[in-house]
Design a protein around this motif. Structure first.
Motif, short mmCIF file in Angstrom:
data_model
loop_
_atom_site.label_atom_id
_atom_site.label_comp_id
_atom_site.label_asym_id
_atom_site.label_seq_id
_atom_site.Cartn_x
_atom_site.Cartn_y
_atom_site.Cartn_z
N THR A 1 -4.12 -4.66 4.67
CA THR A 1 -4.51 -6.07 4.68
C THR A 1 -3.47 -6.99 4.05
OG1 THR A 1 -5.73 -5.79 2.61
CG2 THR A 1 -6.99 -5.57 4.66
N ASP A 2 -2.85 -6.55 2.95
CA ASP A 2 -1.96 -7.43 2.18
C ASP A 2 -0.49 -7.02 2.20
OD1 ASP A 2 -4.21 -8.91 1.43
OD2 ASP A 2 -4.55 -7.65 -0.32
N GLY A 3 -0.20 -5.82 2.65
CA GLY A 3 1.18 -5.36 2.70
C GLY A 3 1.47 -4.26 1.70
N VAL A 4 2.66 -3.69 1.84
CA VAL A 4 3.05 -2.54 1.04
C VAL A 4 3.28 -2.88 -0.44
CG1 VAL A 4 4.84 -0.77 0.76
CG2 VAL A 4 3.99 -1.32 3.03
N ASN A 5 3.91 -4.02 -0.71
CA ASN A 5 4.22 -4.35 -2.10
C ASN A 5 2.97 -4.46 -2.98
OD1 ASN A 5 6.24 -4.91 -4.12
ND2 ASN A 5 5.43 -7.01 -4.12
N PRO A 6 1.93 -5.20 -2.57
CA PRO A 6 0.71 -5.22 -3.40
C PRO A 6 0.08 -3.83 -3.55
CG PRO A 6 0.67 -7.02 -1.83
CD PRO A 6 1.82 -6.14 -1.45
N ALA A 7 0.16 -3.02 -2.51
CA ALA A 7 -0.40 -1.67 -2.59
C ALA A 7 0.39 -0.82 -3.58
CB ALA A 7 -0.39 -1.02 -1.20
N LEU A 8 1.71 -0.95 -3.57
CA LEU A 8 2.55 -0.20 -4.51
C LEU A 8 2.26 -0.63 -5.94
CD1 LEU A 8 4.83 1.78 -5.11
CD2 LEU A 8 6.45 -0.09 -4.70
N GLU A 9 2.12 -1.92 -6.17
CA GLU A 9 1.79 -2.42 -7.51
C GLU A 9 0.43 -1.88 -7.97
OE1 GLU A 9 2.05 -6.66 -7.29
OE2 GLU A 9 4.24 -6.63 -7.12
N TYR A 10 -0.55 -1.87 -7.06
CA TYR A 10 -1.87 -1.35 -7.39
C TYR A 10 -1.78 0.12 -7.80
CZ TYR A 10 -6.55 0.51 -6.78
OH TYR A 10 -7.73 1.17 -6.98
N MET A 11 -1.03 0.91 -7.04
CA MET A 11 -0.93 2.33 -7.33
C MET A 11 -0.22 2.58 -8.67
SD MET A 11 -0.19 3.90 -3.58
CE MET A 11 -0.56 5.61 -3.91
N GLU A 12 0.81 1.80 -8.95
CA GLU A 12 1.51 1.95 -10.22
C GLU A 12 0.60 1.60 -11.40
OE1 GLU A 12 5.02 -0.42 -9.53
OE2 GLU A 12 6.17 1.36 -8.99
N GLU A 13 -0.19 0.54 -11.26
CA GLU A 13 -1.14 0.17 -12.31
C GLU A 13 -2.25 1.20 -12.47
OE1 GLU A 13 -2.55 -3.78 -11.47
OE2 GLU A 13 -0.54 -4.63 -11.61
N ALA A 14 -2.58 1.90 -11.39
CA ALA A 14 -3.63 2.92 -11.43
C ALA A 14 -3.11 4.24 -11.98
CB ALA A 14 -4.22 3.12 -10.04
N GLY A 15 -1.80 4.33 -12.24
CA GLY A 15 -1.25 5.55 -12.81
C GLY A 15 -0.80 6.58 -11.80
N ILE A 16 -0.71 6.19 -10.54
CA ILE A 16 -0.24 7.11 -9.51
C ILE A 16 1.29 7.22 -9.66
CG2 ILE A 16 -0.10 7.58 -7.02
CD1 ILE A 16 -2.99 7.48 -8.16
N PRO A 17 1.85 8.42 -9.69
CA PRO A 17 3.30 8.55 -9.79
C PRO A 17 4.01 7.78 -8.67
CG PRO A 17 2.25 10.69 -10.05
CD PRO A 17 1.19 9.72 -9.62
N ARG A 18 5.13 7.15 -9.01
CA ARG A 18 5.85 6.32 -8.04
C ARG A 18 6.26 7.11 -6.80
NH1 ARG A 18 8.04 1.34 -7.94
NH2 ARG A 18 9.88 1.03 -6.64
N TRP A 19 6.71 8.36 -6.98
CA TRP A 19 7.13 9.14 -5.81
C TRP A 19 5.96 9.40 -4.87
CZ3 TRP A 19 5.08 13.90 -4.78
CH2 TRP A 19 4.43 14.55 -5.82
N THR A 20 4.77 9.59 -5.43
CA THR A 20 3.58 9.78 -4.61
C THR A 20 3.23 8.49 -3.87
OG1 THR A 20 2.72 11.45 -6.11
CG2 THR A 20 1.13 10.41 -4.63
N ALA A 21 3.27 7.38 -4.60
CA ALA A 21 2.95 6.08 -3.99
C ALA A 21 3.90 5.77 -2.84
CB ALA A 21 3.01 4.98 -5.05
N LEU A 22 5.18 5.96 -3.07
CA LEU A 22 6.15 5.68 -2.02
C LEU A 22 5.98 6.60 -0.82
CD1 LEU A 22 9.31 5.02 -4.20
CD2 LEU A 22 7.96 3.34 -2.93
N ARG A 23 5.70 7.86 -1.06
CA ARG A 23 5.49 8.80 0.04
C ARG A 23 4.29 8.38 0.89
NH1 ARG A 23 2.26 13.13 -0.17
NH2 ARG A 23 2.37 13.18 -2.44
N VAL A 24 3.22 8.01 0.23
CA VAL A 24 2.01 7.60 0.95
C VAL A 24 2.24 6.31 1.73
CG1 VAL A 24 -0.33 6.71 0.62
CG2 VAL A 24 0.41 8.75 -0.61
N LEU A 25 2.83 5.33 1.08
CA LEU A 25 2.98 4.02 1.71
C LEU A 25 4.07 3.98 2.77
CD1 LEU A 25 2.50 1.83 -1.46
CD2 LEU A 25 0.85 2.28 0.36
N CYS A 26 5.03 4.88 2.69
CA CYS A 26 6.14 4.88 3.66
C CYS A 26 5.89 5.83 4.83
CB CYS A 26 7.44 5.26 2.97
SG CYS A 26 7.98 4.01 1.79
N SER A 27 4.78 6.53 4.83
CA SER A 27 4.48 7.49 5.89
C SER A 27 3.08 7.26 6.46
CB SER A 27 4.58 8.92 5.34
OG SER A 27 5.86 9.15 4.81
#
Length: 68
Positions: free
Chosen positions: A28-54
């Protein structure tokens, strides 16, 4: 990265729920807000990037007969 159709089980319910929410945010809002949400939720950055880029690797539905 796991081959399509050979995905591993998610680590825990907390992480699974945060990843699902981040995917909804990305839709709905794009990858950047989703990445910020995941980082604030404590999801490791490599996991967040893998999920959002695939997006082709996203789980489409819960496979268990009984949800967590």
């Amino acid at each position: 990265m796991a081959e399509r159709g050979k995905t591993r089980a998610r680590a825990d319910g907390f992480t699974a729920a945060r990843v699902d929410e981040a995917i909804r945010i990305a839709d709905t809002d794009g990858v950047n807000p989703a990445l910020e949400y995941m980082e604030e939720a404590g999801i490791p950055r490599w996991t967040a990037l893998r999920v959002l880029c695939s997006p082709l690797m996203h789980r489409r539905r819960e496979r268990r007969s009984n949800p967590r």
